[in-house]
Design a protein around this motif. Structure first.
Motif, PDB file in Angstrom:
ATOM      1  N   ILE A  84     -12.930 -13.537 -12.917  1.00  0.00           N
ATOM      2  CA  ILE A  84     -12.451 -12.388 -13.690  1.00  0.00           C
ATOM      3  C   ILE A  84     -13.357 -12.243 -14.912  1.00  0.00           C
ATOM      4  CG2 ILE A  84     -10.540 -11.460 -15.057  1.00  0.00           C
ATOM      5  CD1 ILE A  84      -8.615 -12.802 -13.172  1.00  0.00           C
ATOM      6  N   PRO A  85     -13.945 -11.071 -15.118  1.00  0.00           N
ATOM      7  CA  PRO A  85     -14.908 -10.887 -16.217  1.00  0.00           C
ATOM      8  C   PRO A  85     -14.229 -10.843 -17.582  1.00  0.00           C
ATOM      9  CG  PRO A  85     -14.534  -8.805 -15.081  1.00  0.00           C
ATOM     10  CD  PRO A  85     -13.775  -9.844 -14.309  1.00  0.00           C
ATOM     11  N   PRO A 110      -1.323 -10.779  -4.882  1.00  0.00           N
ATOM     12  CA  PRO A 110      -0.220 -11.176  -5.763  1.00  0.00           C
ATOM     13  C   PRO A 110      -0.494 -12.529  -6.429  1.00  0.00           C
ATOM     14  CG  PRO A 110       0.647 -10.328  -3.686  1.00  0.00           C
ATOM     15  CD  PRO A 110      -0.846 -10.443  -3.512  1.00  0.00           C
ATOM     16  N   GLY A 111      -0.111 -12.633  -7.702  1.00  0.00           N
ATOM     17  CA  GLY A 111      -0.248 -13.888  -8.428  1.00  0.00           C
ATOM     18  C   GLY A 111      -1.608 -14.134  -9.040  1.00  0.00           C
ATOM     19  N   THR A 112      -2.503 -13.154  -8.971  1.00  0.00           N
ATOM     20  CA  THR A 112      -3.869 -13.383  -9.469  1.00  0.00           C
ATOM     21  C   THR A 112      -4.060 -12.957 -10.923  1.00  0.00           C
ATOM     22  OG1 THR A 112      -4.547 -11.249  -8.509  1.00  0.00           O
ATOM     23  CG2 THR A 112      -4.918 -13.245  -7.188  1.00  0.00           C
ATOM     24  N   GLY A 113      -2.973 -12.568 -11.600  1.00  0.00           N
ATOM     25  CA  GLY A 113      -3.062 -12.286 -13.029  1.00  0.00           C
ATOM     26  C   GLY A 113      -3.131 -10.816 -13.396  1.00  0.00           C
ATOM     27  N   ASP A 227     -12.297   7.664 -10.524  1.00  0.00           N
ATOM     28  CA  ASP A 227     -13.383   8.362 -11.202  1.00  0.00           C
ATOM     29  C   ASP A 227     -13.489   7.887 -12.659  1.00  0.00           C
ATOM     30  OD1 ASP A 227     -15.451  10.291 -11.502  1.00  0.00           O
ATOM     31  OD2 ASP A 227     -14.028  11.623 -12.497  1.00  0.00           O
ATOM     32  N   GLN A 228     -14.652   7.392 -13.042  1.00  0.00           N
ATOM     33  CA  GLN A 228     -14.919   6.866 -14.384  1.00  0.00           C
ATOM     34  C   GLN A 228     -14.003   5.688 -14.748  1.00  0.00           C
ATOM     35  OE1 GLN A 228     -14.855  10.072 -17.248  1.00  0.00           O
ATOM     36  NE2 GLN A 228     -16.354  11.280 -16.125  1.00  0.00           N
ATOM     37  N   ALA A 229     -13.458   5.023 -13.730  1.00  0.00           N
ATOM     38  CA  ALA A 229     -12.510   3.927 -13.993  1.00  0.00           C
ATOM     39  C   ALA A 229     -13.229   2.600 -14.193  1.00  0.00           C
ATOM     40  CB  ALA A 229     -11.532   3.805 -12.835  1.00  0.00           C
ATOM     41  N   HIS A 230     -12.568   1.721 -14.939  1.00  0.00           N
ATOM     42  CA  HIS A 230     -12.985   0.328 -15.047  1.00  0.00           C
ATOM     43  C   HIS A 230     -12.227  -0.430 -13.958  1.00  0.00           C
ATOM     44  CE1 HIS A 230     -14.810   1.028 -19.042  1.00  0.00           C
ATOM     45  NE2 HIS A 230     -13.815   1.896 -19.174  1.00  0.00           N
ATOM     46  N   ILE A 231     -12.937  -0.858 -12.932  1.00  0.00           N
ATOM     47  CA  ILE A 231     -12.293  -1.525 -11.792  1.00  0.00           C
ATOM     48  C   ILE A 231     -12.526  -3.031 -11.922  1.00  0.00           C
ATOM     49  CG2 ILE A 231     -12.193  -1.724  -9.289  1.00  0.00           C
ATOM     50  CD1 ILE A 231     -13.245   1.159  -9.142  1.00  0.00           C
ATOM     51  N   ILE A 232     -11.428  -3.758 -12.086  1.00  0.00           N
ATOM     52  CA  ILE A 232     -11.483  -5.211 -12.249  1.00  0.00           C
ATOM     53  C   ILE A 232     -10.833  -5.854 -11.025  1.00  0.00           C
ATOM     54  CG2 ILE A 232     -10.888  -7.179 -13.705  1.00  0.00           C
ATOM     55  CD1 ILE A 232     -12.599  -5.168 -15.188  1.00  0.00           C
ATOM     56  N   GLU A 233     -11.593  -6.657 -10.311  1.00  0.00           N
ATOM     57  CA  GLU A 233     -11.046  -7.364  -9.143  1.00  0.00           C
ATOM     58  C   GLU A 233     -10.610  -8.763  -9.578  1.00  0.00           C
ATOM     59  OE1 GLU A 233     -13.702  -7.275  -5.845  1.00  0.00           O
ATOM     60  OE2 GLU A 233     -13.787  -5.075  -5.770  1.00  0.00           O
ATOM     61  N   THR A 234      -9.325  -9.057  -9.338  1.00  0.00           N
ATOM     62  CA  THR A 234      -8.782 -10.356  -9.759  1.00  0.00           C
ATOM     63  C   THR A 234      -8.800 -11.394  -8.642  1.00  0.00           C
ATOM     64  OG1 THR A 234      -6.520  -9.631  -9.257  1.00  0.00           O
ATOM     65  CG2 THR A 234      -7.332  -9.282 -11.516  1.00  0.00           C
ATOM     66  N   GLY A 235      -9.252 -11.005  -7.454  1.00  0.00           N
ATOM     67  CA  GLY A 235      -9.446 -11.962  -6.372  1.00  0.00           C
ATOM     68  C   GLY A 235      -8.208 -12.220  -5.532  1.00  0.00           C
ATOM     69  N   SER A 236      -8.260 -13.332  -4.815  1.00  0.00           N
ATOM     70  CA  SER A 236      -7.185 -13.659  -3.880  1.00  0.00           C
ATOM     71  C   SER A 236      -6.500 -14.986  -4.170  1.00  0.00           C
ATOM     72  CB  SER A 236      -7.739 -13.684  -2.446  1.00  0.00           C
ATOM     73  OG  SER A 236      -8.801 -14.637  -2.350  1.00  0.00           O
ATOM     74  N   TYR A 239      -3.519 -17.200  -9.540  1.00  0.00           N
ATOM     75  CA  TYR A 239      -3.562 -17.738 -10.907  1.00  0.00           C
ATOM     76  C   TYR A 239      -2.210 -18.358 -11.243  1.00  0.00           C
ATOM     77  CZ  TYR A 239      -3.460 -17.444 -16.071  1.00  0.00           C
ATOM     78  OH  TYR A 239      -3.318 -17.704 -17.406  1.00  0.00           O
ATOM     79  N   ARG A 240      -1.137 -17.682 -10.825  1.00  0.00           N
ATOM     80  CA  ARG A 240       0.217 -18.157 -11.120  1.00  0.00           C
ATOM     81  C   ARG A 240       0.474 -19.512 -10.465  1.00  0.00           C
ATOM     82  NH1 ARG A 240       3.293 -14.166  -8.718  1.00  0.00           N
ATOM     83  NH2 ARG A 240       2.744 -12.806 -10.449  1.00  0.00           N
TER      84      ARG A 240
END
Length: 251
Positions: A84-85, A110-113, A227-236, A239-240
């Protein structure tokens, strides 16, 4: 002296200066001990009032945001989720995306924050005295459907449009009926290039037709939201779950 203190306290109450009323006597004593000037004392007194008002304003914003729980970005353990950046999240917390009305999309299992990060960004916006509202997709849709049934949809949409940041959590957990999907689209479309929105979802965009089953509507949502979004991938990786394991290891 006691009459003078009582008079000042009463005047502070009438003028709605609670911090000045609470602090003037102790700050006056401190100023006398350190031989501070009258201007130094007045500055300290007014600063105390300003800080107290700022604190109460933020508390009110957070209360009005209907946050499910208080989870700040400072509490998020980025070291345990190195994919996660952290720098991008902290940059978002500074609020530039709010001024530019840019969406933020948190995508992951689910559970990745996702909800923690969304809540942390919402709290950061409250600290900047923005009007914020946190809701799940299901709760928002239920409110919109009920408002439509009661013929008050226009008023509800107007209220949502005045919110400077909307966080819609858990998009994709439940498929939406066509009417519900259209109402949710209205909220999203209304904010395009006007106001910020944060969306968390457990589905990649290729699977959004599972939620917006009308192909035309799904295409319209995907045309506007990313469109013009900040897309953050939290993975699989949860985290929980990792956090729970760490807690148990310390017991």
């Amino acid at each position: 002296m006691s009459l003078q203190i009582a008079s000042i306290s009463q005047n502070c109450k009438a003028l709605r200066l609670p911090s000045v009323g609470a602090q003037f006597a102790s700050l006056a004593e401190e100023a006398a001990q350190h031989k501070h000037s009258h201007l130094h004392y007045l500055e300290a007194l007014l600063q105390s009032e300003m800080e107290d008002r700022e604190r109460r304003s933020i508390e009110l914003r957070m209360k009005e945001a209907h946050l499910p729980r208080i989870k700040t970005l400072e509490e998020f353990d980025f070291a345990q989720s190195p994919h996660i950046p952290a720098a991008r999240i902290r940059a978002l917390a500074e609020g530039g995306y709010l001024e530019r009305a840019e969406p933020v999309l948190l995508v992951g299992d689910p559970g990745t924050g996702k909800s923690h990060l969304a809540t942390g960004l919402a709290i950061a916006a409250c600290r900047q005295r923005k009007r914020v509202r946190f809701t799940t997709a299901a709760a928002l849709v239920n409110q919109l459907v009920e408002a439509q049934r009661e013929q008050s949809l226009s008023r509800m949409l107007a209220r949502w449009s005045r919110v400077e940041l909307i966080v819609i959590d858990e998009v994709g957990y439940v498929p939406l009926a066509e009417v519900a999907a259209e109402l949710l689209f209205q909220v999203i479309a209304e904010r395009a290039e006007k106001a910020a929105i944060i969306v968390t979802t457990n589905l990649p965009f290729s699977e959004w037709p599972q939620v917006f089953t009308n192909a035309r509507l799904c295409k319209a949502v995907l045309d506007r939201l990313p469109d013009q979004a900040h897309i953050i991938e939290t993975g699989s990786e949860s985290y929980r779950f990792r956090r729970t394991l760490r807690k148990k290891a310390k017991e």
